[in-house]
Scaffold this active site. Sequence first.
Site, PDB file in Angstrom:
ATOM      1  N   GLU A  44     -23.647 -13.856 -16.186  1.00 46.44           N
ATOM      2  CA  GLU A  44     -23.107 -13.037 -15.087  1.00 46.44           C
ATOM      3  C   GLU A  44     -24.148 -11.976 -14.694  1.00 46.44           C
ATOM      4  O   GLU A  44     -24.752 -11.342 -15.570  1.00 46.44           O
ATOM      5  CB  GLU A  44     -21.831 -12.347 -15.615  1.00 46.44           C
ATOM      6  CG  GLU A  44     -21.152 -11.408 -14.637  1.00 46.44           C
ATOM      7  CD  GLU A  44     -19.921 -10.731 -15.276  1.00 46.44           C
ATOM      8  OE1 GLU A  44     -19.790 -10.745 -16.518  1.00 46.44           O
ATOM      9  OE2 GLU A  44     -19.094 -10.199 -14.512  1.00 46.44           O
TER      10      GLU A  44
ATOM     11  N   LYS B 258     -15.607 -13.670  -8.506  1.00 45.32           N
ATOM     12  CA  LYS B 258     -14.799 -13.348  -9.693  1.00 45.32           C
ATOM     13  C   LYS B 258     -13.415 -12.826  -9.299  1.00 45.32           C
ATOM     14  O   LYS B 258     -13.292 -11.843  -8.560  1.00 45.32           O
ATOM     15  CB  LYS B 258     -15.545 -12.310 -10.532  1.00 45.32           C
ATOM     16  CG  LYS B 258     -14.941 -12.030 -11.895  1.00 45.32           C
ATOM     17  CD  LYS B 258     -15.849 -11.086 -12.681  1.00 45.32           C
ATOM     18  CE  LYS B 258     -15.383 -10.856 -14.101  1.00 45.32           C
ATOM     19  NZ  LYS B 258     -16.329 -10.001 -14.853  1.00 45.32           N
TER      20      LYS B 258
ATOM     21  N   CYS C   1     -16.911 -14.639 -16.640  1.00 38.51           N
ATOM     22  CA  CYS C   1     -16.603 -13.758 -17.770  1.00 38.51           C
ATOM     23  C   CYS C   1     -15.117 -13.500 -17.981  1.00 38.51           C
ATOM     24  O   CYS C   1     -14.400 -14.374 -18.434  1.00 38.51           O
ATOM     25  CB  CYS C   1     -17.417 -12.468 -17.657  1.00 38.51           C
ATOM     26  SG  CYS C   1     -17.633 -11.692 -19.283  1.00 38.51           S
TER      27      CYS C   1
ATOM     28  N   VAL D 281     -18.293  -8.583 -23.603  1.00 38.45           N
ATOM     29  CA  VAL D 281     -18.276  -7.308 -24.308  1.00 38.45           C
ATOM     30  C   VAL D 281     -17.263  -7.395 -25.458  1.00 38.45           C
ATOM     31  O   VAL D 281     -17.553  -7.044 -26.593  1.00 38.45           O
ATOM     32  CB  VAL D 281     -17.884  -6.169 -23.333  1.00 38.45           C
ATOM     33  CG1 VAL D 281     -17.797  -4.848 -24.066  1.00 38.45           C
ATOM     34  CG2 VAL D 281     -18.890  -6.085 -22.187  1.00 38.45           C
TER      35      VAL D 281
HETATM   36  C1  ACM Z   1     -16.908  -8.986 -18.222  1.00 38.04           C
HETATM   37  O1  ACM Z   1     -16.075  -9.561 -17.534  1.00 38.04           O
HETATM   38  N1  ACM Z   1     -18.132  -8.808 -17.803  1.00 38.04           N
HETATM   39  C2  ACM Z   1     -16.572  -8.505 -19.583  1.00 38.04           C
END
Ligand code: ACM
Length: 267
Positions: A38, A109, A143, A170
Amino acid sequence: MRVAFVQFPPTFGDVSRNVSRALELAEGVEAELYVFPELFASGYQFQSRDELKTFAEPVAGGFTVDSLVTWCRPRAAFACAGVAEADGDALYNSAVLVGPDGLRGVYRKAHPFRREKELFDQPDEDLFEVYDIGYARVGMMICFDWVFPEVMRILALRGAQIILHPAALVLPYCPAAMVTRCLENRVFAVTAGRTGTEDRWGEATTFVGCSQIVNPRGEVLLRLDDDEAAVAVDINPAEADDKFVTPENDVFADRHVELYSELLRPK
Ligand code: ACM
């Protein structure tokens, strides 16, 4: 087919260095399909929307996408990568799918993580598309989308055999959760995480890496810790067409959607 991911620590703001480093790592493994993290070219911790605007690129004709296409063309390869996308005044945390013939698709996203909510625009259209790249049918998510099982379910119901998952993980839970996501949908997933720490928000974020490739039986074919590496594995995408988890249980045909109406009600 052979699928690969690239995991490395991008340097915030150094787009040309990050793209070069990612492609240099990719160069070391042969594959038909590569997944990059990402926001791999720009870095992650933008301090403001104005700063994000200076890094966001149009996906058609932008430096990062053009660099990926130029790299893919002579290799007849495909790549999926996370990019900061500018579309007019709108800014999206996006993933692109490119191939030897250019840009194939864009996903924005759906589920922003923490301060991404202030920085990026929220897409309001259904972008859960499935692309046939000849070797396989693939779908994209980014992510934190992993925590919403609906995303992989929709992509799998639409025929995706491989979920391409650029990430900057994370929280430590994703690798285990993706095993379940793959098992319950009987699909492959390629998660490409990043490593390193960024400290531009007065709160350092350490990215855990944890890139992995999981098969439709929930087996982890490859998993990294926090190494800087590109790795690849051979898979047969057609394995994802078998939705039987036992000889009597097809995970799609056995759903009882008449019991799930709650899922469509906003909280
Ligand atoms: C994330 O979605 N970058 C933790």
